[in-house]
Design a protein around this motif. Sequence first.
Motif, short mmCIF file in Angstrom:
data_model
loop_
_atom_site.label_atom_id
_atom_site.label_comp_id
_atom_site.label_asym_id
_atom_site.label_seq_id
_atom_site.Cartn_x
_atom_site.Cartn_y
_atom_site.Cartn_z
N VAL A 152 0.84 -1.19 0.00
CA VAL A 152 0.00 0.00 0.00
C VAL A 152 0.87 1.25 0.00
N ASP A 153 0.59 2.17 -0.91
CA ASP A 153 1.27 3.46 -0.95
C ASP A 153 0.33 4.48 -0.29
N GLY A 154 0.40 4.50 1.02
CA GLY A 154 -0.49 5.34 1.80
C GLY A 154 -0.71 4.75 3.18
N THR A 155 -1.79 5.13 3.82
CA THR A 155 -2.11 4.65 5.16
C THR A 155 -3.44 3.92 5.10
N ILE A 156 -3.39 2.60 5.10
CA ILE A 156 -4.58 1.80 4.95
C ILE A 156 -5.53 2.01 6.12
N ASN A 157 -6.82 2.06 5.81
CA ASN A 157 -7.89 2.23 6.80
C ASN A 157 -7.80 3.53 7.59
N ASP A 158 -7.22 4.54 6.98
CA ASP A 158 -7.16 5.87 7.59
C ASP A 158 -7.57 6.90 6.54
#
Length: 276
Positions: A182-188
């Motif tokens: 994931v390139d980001g913050t999963i579930n946020d």
Amino acid sequence: MTTTASPFPWPEERIAHYTAHRVAEPLRIDGKLDEKSWGLAPRSPRFVDLITGQPTIHDTRAAVLWDDTYLYVGFWVEEPFVQATLTERDSLVWTENDIEVFVAGKDAYYEFEINPLGTIYEAFFVWEDAYERGGFSKQAEFSRDVEGYKPWNGVGFDTHPRGQRLAFFRWDLPGLKAAASVDGTINDNSDRDRGWTVEIAIPWSGMEWLAKSDGRALPPRDGDVWRMDFSRFNMYREAAPAQDSGGWAWSAHGAWDSHIPELFPYVHFSTKLVGE
């Protein structure tokens, strides 16, 4: 969209074709797609709506590579708010956002799904008309008594001219490797993500029952053609007036159903190294 010449809901002339090239060295399956080979691999066009073939709001692309041991598939998935909760293998990841790969042989096909957490779902389908003559009935793994077996008639296209399939929803392809990154913050959802990538290695040795009916080579020979499907399913929809079905694919099917091997893209295998 239909044509009078075909029993299927999408015209043959609009089915995608792709050439898959070899890699010189095995790929590291970590989901990141940062090896040089992935940078050289031709990517698919942007995925379209599974039913209409219309453009989609977010970008999705895939690529295929191979060597003597594995078939490799990579996905680049644009998604501003990456979410997933299912962590148990063979959870129904298609009830969340996922990507999917289907690989078809003459008398059977394999389904693979994965979510952004790397949770895998697999299934295997045998055409009932080939169950006895193809030798599937003599194998314990394809017994009608195994856990997860059920008759299957597709999803939205339930009038397939070949008839019914036998589904094995607890079948696992031996030696499979897959990962998501994931390139980001999963579930946020307090910030925006770029999306996620997936890297899959399917061993040719695990595809014996896909290749058996027509004696195709494993690994493939130069010029061999396989039918494979590449798709993405989302729980969200683009706002109206867009006609977003929530299912996006490399090559549209004209129906809400991924289980139509005759509409899978044609993947042509080349022994040339990627980038040559």
